[in-house]
Design an enzyme around this catalytic site. Sequence first.
Site, short mmCIF file in Angstrom:
data_model
loop_
_atom_site.label_atom_id
_atom_site.label_comp_id
_atom_site.label_asym_id
_atom_site.label_seq_id
_atom_site.Cartn_x
_atom_site.Cartn_y
_atom_site.Cartn_z
N PHE A 42 38.92 44.99 46.73
CA PHE A 42 38.66 44.42 45.41
C PHE A 42 37.72 43.23 45.48
O PHE A 42 37.48 42.66 46.55
CB PHE A 42 39.98 43.97 44.76
CG PHE A 42 40.71 42.89 45.54
CD1 PHE A 42 40.32 41.55 45.47
CD2 PHE A 42 41.80 43.21 46.34
CE1 PHE A 42 40.99 40.57 46.19
CE2 PHE A 42 42.49 42.22 47.06
CZ PHE A 42 42.07 40.90 46.98
N HIS A 90 37.67 41.47 49.14
CA HIS A 90 38.52 42.14 50.12
C HIS A 90 37.95 43.53 50.40
O HIS A 90 37.96 44.41 49.54
CB HIS A 90 39.94 42.27 49.57
CG HIS A 90 40.89 42.98 50.49
ND1 HIS A 90 41.92 43.78 50.05
CD2 HIS A 90 40.98 43.02 51.85
CE1 HIS A 90 42.60 44.27 51.07
NE2 HIS A 90 42.04 43.82 52.18
N MET A 133 47.05 42.33 42.07
CA MET A 133 46.07 41.97 41.05
C MET A 133 46.70 41.42 39.78
O MET A 133 45.98 40.96 38.89
CB MET A 133 45.20 43.18 40.71
CG MET A 133 45.94 44.35 40.13
SD MET A 133 44.82 45.75 39.92
CE MET A 133 46.00 47.02 39.42
N HIS A 166 49.18 38.44 56.10
CA HIS A 166 47.85 38.72 55.54
C HIS A 166 47.86 39.02 54.05
O HIS A 166 46.79 39.14 53.45
CB HIS A 166 47.21 39.89 56.29
CG HIS A 166 47.55 41.25 55.76
ND1 HIS A 166 48.85 41.71 55.60
CD2 HIS A 166 46.74 42.28 55.35
CE1 HIS A 166 48.83 42.95 55.13
NE2 HIS A 166 47.58 43.32 54.97
N GLY A 167 49.03 39.18 53.43
CA GLY A 167 49.06 39.51 52.02
C GLY A 167 50.48 39.72 51.54
O GLY A 167 51.44 39.22 52.14
#
Length: 481
Positions: free
Chosen positions: A204, A235, A381, A404-405
């Site tokens: 994204f 990303h 998102m 990482h996320g």
Amino acid sequence: MDMLRKIDDYRWEIPVDYKPGMRVPGVVYASEAMLESILNDEALEQVANVAFLPGIVGRSLAMPDIHWGYGFPIGGVAATRVSDGVVSPGGVGYDINCGVRLLQTNLTKSEVAPRMASLMERLFRNVPSGVGSEGKLHPPKTEITRLLIEGAHWAVRHGFGTQDDLDATEDGGRIEGADPSAVSERAMARGLPQAGSLGSGNHFIEVQSVTDIYDSTAASAMGISEKGQVLILIHTGSRGLGHQVCTDYLKTMERAVTRYGIDLPDRQLACAPVDSPEGRQYLAAMRCAANFAWCNRQHIAHWVREAFREVFGGSENDRGLRQVYDVAHNIAKIETHLVDGRRTVLCVHRKGATRAFPPGDSALSARYAAIGQPVLIPGDMGRYSYVAVGTERAMQETFGSTCHGAGRLLSRSAARKSMRGDEVEADLRRRHIHVRTGDVPALAEEASPAYKDVADVVDVVQGAGICRKVARAEPLGVIKG
């Protein structure tokens, strides 16, 4: 819970005797509230399986965004001795150097919001995206070998960015030791047309505004100065080239396992000694893919800057658009760390994990020497993302690594069964988050319910001391492939 022993509120151990053949214990970073979803996944078995790898040191590690992957769990970290250990493509993954790049602007949410529709349209036009999307570069074949060796330097040399960008990129945007001769013709054929493209899935471009600043000193060093400031998060990774490199070398490693008499509990952990022809070749090809990804993000950052100039006018300096940092999420690095009090050369696999080096580390540019390496942690998102910095404790415990996320809760197919893309799009728009995509049904795969709440993930890594929060930002608009 039988396989886990609680160490403290943020750490859980898989004992070394959980499975005969484990060489080291496993350690999972998680809160108790997260364990139910983690235990419903096969990822913990993968953490235990990684502990079988020859030459592994310390622990087989899992970050709180852990979920099932190929061989290694996504969110897995493992370090093996270069002298007698192995390298495993499953410890890097198919999207080699999938990573994130953050830009800051001098604009505020109130200035950007009225023009969000125009900005999103311009970003969507400027950056090719979607399944199988082709890039805008079309470099001649004579240049591709240079691109694979030079990484982001190749882009800057051709006018796409500046030295300042390279100074704010992990490894300066180029990892040494890349050898294009180790990359197959098939990988080249898949990668060449995609140079300069975003791709699909969870890749994204997100326009964000800062909601919270937790550490004003570190934020200031990054150019993040106030709530409402607009940031851009990019990303993406190495696209088809990285995928094919992984595919090619998994076959090579399956043969190598037999050749070197390596006993593994899962064939997806196929590997070869780091210092073997197969290991050296894989690392050389992986580095090419990593450099391709850095070059890719460098070009996309350039086109993002162009979009902002086209919509808001003024020069790049007028709008800020300075790079904060760029980090890799899927990579294997040759690094030196302390192991049992001795400096040891290791192959550190980070799959769905971010490097998080502390202040003063020699790998950091002068800009970040005092605060530590920026760590970029995107969420889904519909919620928020975090900026953090690395710590000395991460270097001591996790080979300088952190999450990482957010980490998936639902597989892509399960998400599609439980949600519809048009409903996700409508919900985001009701919340004033602009979405631009060429595949509306695929939005269901990336909806908030498909992911853990990244705030919970970040609370764990901060509580464990393996990174420190600096700022949080929420989405204003998202480009999805």
